[in-house]
Scaffold this motif. Sequence first.
Motif, PDB file in Angstrom:
ATOM      1  N   SER A 156       0.654  -1.408   0.063  1.00 45.63           N
ATOM      2  CA  SER A 156       0.037   0.189   0.152  1.00 45.63           C
ATOM      3  C   SER A 156       0.746   1.043  -0.038  1.00 45.63           C
ATOM      4  O   SER A 156       0.687   2.244  -1.183  1.00 45.63           O
ATOM      5  CB  SER A 156      -1.153   0.223   1.529  1.00 45.63           C
ATOM      6  N   ALA A 157       1.605   1.081   0.903  1.00 50.23           N
ATOM      7  CA  ALA A 157       3.238   2.165   0.869  1.00 50.23           C
ATOM      8  C   ALA A 157       3.366   2.763  -0.764  1.00 50.23           C
ATOM      9  O   ALA A 157       3.342   3.855  -0.722  1.00 50.23           O
ATOM     10  CB  ALA A 157       3.629   2.426   2.380  1.00 50.23           C
ATOM     11  N   ALA A 158       3.628   1.461  -1.098  1.00 51.12           N
ATOM     12  CA  ALA A 158       4.595   1.578  -2.544  1.00 51.12           C
ATOM     13  C   ALA A 158       3.501   1.953  -3.542  1.00 51.12           C
ATOM     14  O   ALA A 158       3.946   3.093  -4.326  1.00 51.12           O
ATOM     15  CB  ALA A 158       5.305  -0.018  -2.631  1.00 51.12           C
ATOM     16  N   MET A 159       2.713   1.583  -2.689  1.00 50.01           N
ATOM     17  CA  MET A 159       1.700   2.132  -4.422  1.00 50.01           C
ATOM     18  C   MET A 159       0.962   3.752  -4.147  1.00 50.01           C
ATOM     19  O   MET A 159       1.086   4.236  -4.849  1.00 50.01           O
ATOM     20  CB  MET A 159       0.488   1.605  -4.547  1.00 50.01           C
ATOM     21  N   LYS A 160       1.218   4.143  -2.737  1.00 52.14           N
ATOM     22  CA  LYS A 160       0.529   5.706  -2.660  1.00 52.14           C
ATOM     23  C   LYS A 160       2.165   6.612  -3.423  1.00 52.14           C
ATOM     24  O   LYS A 160       1.944   7.355  -3.918  1.00 52.14           O
ATOM     25  CB  LYS A 160      -0.152   5.304  -0.974  1.00 52.14           C
ATOM     26  N   SER A 161       3.219   6.030  -2.492  1.00 57.47           N
ATOM     27  CA  SER A 161       4.206   7.211  -3.177  1.00 57.47           C
ATOM     28  C   SER A 161       4.146   6.697  -4.436  1.00 57.47           C
ATOM     29  O   SER A 161       4.713   7.971  -4.957  1.00 57.47           O
ATOM     30  CB  SER A 161       5.634   6.076  -2.386  1.00 57.47           C
ATOM     31  N   LEU A 162       3.680   6.062  -5.208  1.00 63.37           N
ATOM     32  CA  LEU A 162       4.341   6.324  -6.659  1.00 63.37           C
ATOM     33  C   LEU A 162       3.126   6.472  -7.128  1.00 63.37           C
ATOM     34  O   LEU A 162       3.208   7.907  -8.424  1.00 63.37           O
ATOM     35  CB  LEU A 162       3.744   5.074  -7.302  1.00 63.37           C
ATOM     36  N   GLY A 163       1.314   6.564  -6.717  1.00 63.51           N
ATOM     37  CA  GLY A 163       1.089   7.135  -7.441  1.00 63.51           C
ATOM     38  C   GLY A 163       1.084   9.036  -6.693  1.00 63.51           C
ATOM     39  O   GLY A 163       0.162   9.810  -7.437  1.00 63.51           O
ATOM     40  N   GLU A 164       1.741   8.964  -5.425  1.00 65.81           N
ATOM     41  CA  GLU A 164       2.525  10.740  -5.070  1.00 65.81           C
ATOM     42  C   GLU A 164       3.619  10.959  -5.737  1.00 65.81           C
ATOM     43  O   GLU A 164       3.600  13.033  -5.567  1.00 65.81           O
ATOM     44  CB  GLU A 164       2.399  10.774  -4.028  1.00 65.81           C
ATOM     45  N   LEU A 165       3.454  10.650  -7.263  1.00 67.07           N
ATOM     46  CA  LEU A 165       5.198  11.232  -7.890  1.00 67.07           C
ATOM     47  C   LEU A 165       4.731  12.685  -8.731  1.00 67.07           C
ATOM     48  O   LEU A 165       6.036  13.013  -8.303  1.00 67.07           O
ATOM     49  CB  LEU A 165       5.058   9.889  -9.139  1.00 67.07           C
ATOM     50  N   ASP A 166       4.194  12.340  -9.541  1.00 68.60           N
ATOM     51  CA  ASP A 166       4.030  13.983  -9.731  1.00 68.60           C
ATOM     52  C   ASP A 166       3.755  14.939  -8.585  1.00 68.60           C
ATOM     53  O   ASP A 166       4.423  16.356  -8.479  1.00 68.60           O
ATOM     54  CB  ASP A 166       2.256  13.996  -9.484  1.00 68.60           C
ATOM     55  N   ILE A 167       3.441  14.819  -7.346  1.00 73.78           N
ATOM     56  CA  ILE A 167       4.195  15.972  -6.099  1.00 73.78           C
ATOM     57  C   ILE A 167       5.987  15.800  -6.820  1.00 73.78           C
ATOM     58  O   ILE A 167       6.287  17.008  -6.666  1.00 73.78           O
ATOM     59  CB  ILE A 167       4.003  15.077  -4.747  1.00 73.78           C
ATOM     60  N   LEU A 168       6.478  14.909  -6.081  1.00 71.09           N
ATOM     61  CA  LEU A 168       7.515  14.827  -6.753  1.00 71.09           C
ATOM     62  C   LEU A 168       8.000  15.982  -7.780  1.00 71.09           C
ATOM     63  O   LEU A 168       9.186  16.549  -7.425  1.00 71.09           O
ATOM     64  CB  LEU A 168       8.507  13.745  -6.071  1.00 71.09           C
ATOM     65  N   LEU A 169       8.076  15.262  -8.862  1.00 72.96           N
ATOM     66  CA  LEU A 169       7.875  15.866 -10.070  1.00 72.96           C
ATOM     67  C   LEU A 169       7.647  17.798 -10.106  1.00 72.96           C
ATOM     68  O   LEU A 169       8.255  18.252 -11.139  1.00 72.96           O
ATOM     69  CB  LEU A 169       7.287  14.983 -11.238  1.00 72.96           C
ATOM     70  N   ASP A 170       6.421  17.733  -9.911  1.00 72.32           N
ATOM     71  CA  ASP A 170       6.002  18.965  -9.775  1.00 72.32           C
ATOM     72  C   ASP A 170       7.162  20.200  -8.695  1.00 72.32           C
ATOM     73  O   ASP A 170       7.221  21.272  -8.749  1.00 72.32           O
ATOM     74  CB  ASP A 170       4.791  19.085  -9.050  1.00 72.32           C
ATOM     75  N   TRP A 171       7.641  19.457  -7.477  1.00 72.43           N
ATOM     76  CA  TRP A 171       8.076  19.990  -6.127  1.00 72.43           C
ATOM     77  C   TRP A 171       9.780  20.611  -7.182  1.00 72.43           C
ATOM     78  O   TRP A 171      10.415  21.253  -7.885  1.00 72.43           O
ATOM     79  CB  TRP A 171       8.761  19.209  -5.212  1.00 72.43           C
ATOM     80  N   MET A 172      10.167  19.442  -8.461  1.00 66.32           N
ATOM     81  CA  MET A 172      11.231  19.846  -8.753  1.00 66.32           C
ATOM     82  C   MET A 172      10.603  20.461  -9.973  1.00 66.32           C
ATOM     83  O   MET A 172      12.345  20.771  -9.933  1.00 66.32           O
ATOM     84  CB  MET A 172      11.329  17.732  -9.359  1.00 66.32           C
ATOM     85  N   GLU A 173       9.979  20.740 -10.433  1.00 73.71           N
ATOM     86  CA  GLU A 173       9.914  21.462 -11.924  1.00 73.71           C
ATOM     87  C   GLU A 173       9.888  22.994 -11.255  1.00 73.71           C
ATOM     88  O   GLU A 173      10.343  23.851 -11.749  1.00 73.71           O
ATOM     89  CB  GLU A 173       8.324  21.387 -12.625  1.00 73.71           C
ATOM     90  N   LYS A 174       9.895  23.135  -9.491  1.00 71.29           N
ATOM     91  CA  LYS A 174       9.322  24.376  -9.415  1.00 71.29           C
ATOM     92  C   LYS A 174      10.662  25.051  -8.977  1.00 71.29           C
ATOM     93  O   LYS A 174      10.731  26.286  -9.095  1.00 71.29           O
ATOM     94  CB  LYS A 174       8.445  24.630  -8.182  1.00 71.29           C
ATOM     95  N   SER A 175      11.373  24.037  -8.259  1.00 74.15           N
ATOM     96  CA  SER A 175      12.614  24.359  -7.755  1.00 74.15           C
ATOM     97  C   SER A 175      13.699  24.036  -8.890  1.00 74.15           C
ATOM     98  O   SER A 175      14.473  24.930  -8.533  1.00 74.15           O
ATOM     99  CB  SER A 175      12.865  23.193  -6.661  1.00 74.15           C
TER     100      SER A 175
END
Length: 176
Positions: A156-175
């Motif tokens: 569950s944790a792995a799938m949730k983290s993968l599902g939140e990948l856009d949060i990481l990618l957005d942060w990278m783009e903004k920074s």
Amino acid sequence: MRGSPLFLCLFSVSCWVNLMPTAGDKIFHFGACRVSVSMTEIRAGFTAIKANIQSRDPIRTLSILSHPHSLHKVKSSDRCCITYQLFTFYVDKVFKHCSTEDSFVNRKISSIANSFLSTRRKLGQCREQNNCLCGEESTEKFKQILANYEGLNVTSAAMKSLGELDILLDWMEKSR
């Protein structure tokens, strides 16, 4: 000796080409580190499987990557360190436990994982050369991410983290 200048020229061009980002790559500045990331490939792979992965998330009230321990408030001097930690987190914990019965989804996950592995390698080299250290605030943010992850069962944790990948990618783009 006549071949030496030609060899030197070809070698120089080869080195220059290897340092240039490929199509779809973007250069990111994580503190002292400057790293090329295949963002187009990662985004395309994630977009293709996002709905499938997020539909497998049974706990929608909890987030592993977002508030109140948001990545968006990480100091620029800590970005190298926390980005390396997050890429290591995804490579070592998340992608290893993300497997579905759908071979298309599994291929996309594998492709994203390979991009993360390559980026982590580049970040690790830069981090060692520039002696990037994590500040207390980013260390606490990462500890909270791990606590959120470890509070769930592994799949569950792995799938949730993968599902939140856009949060990481957005942060990278903004920074950037």
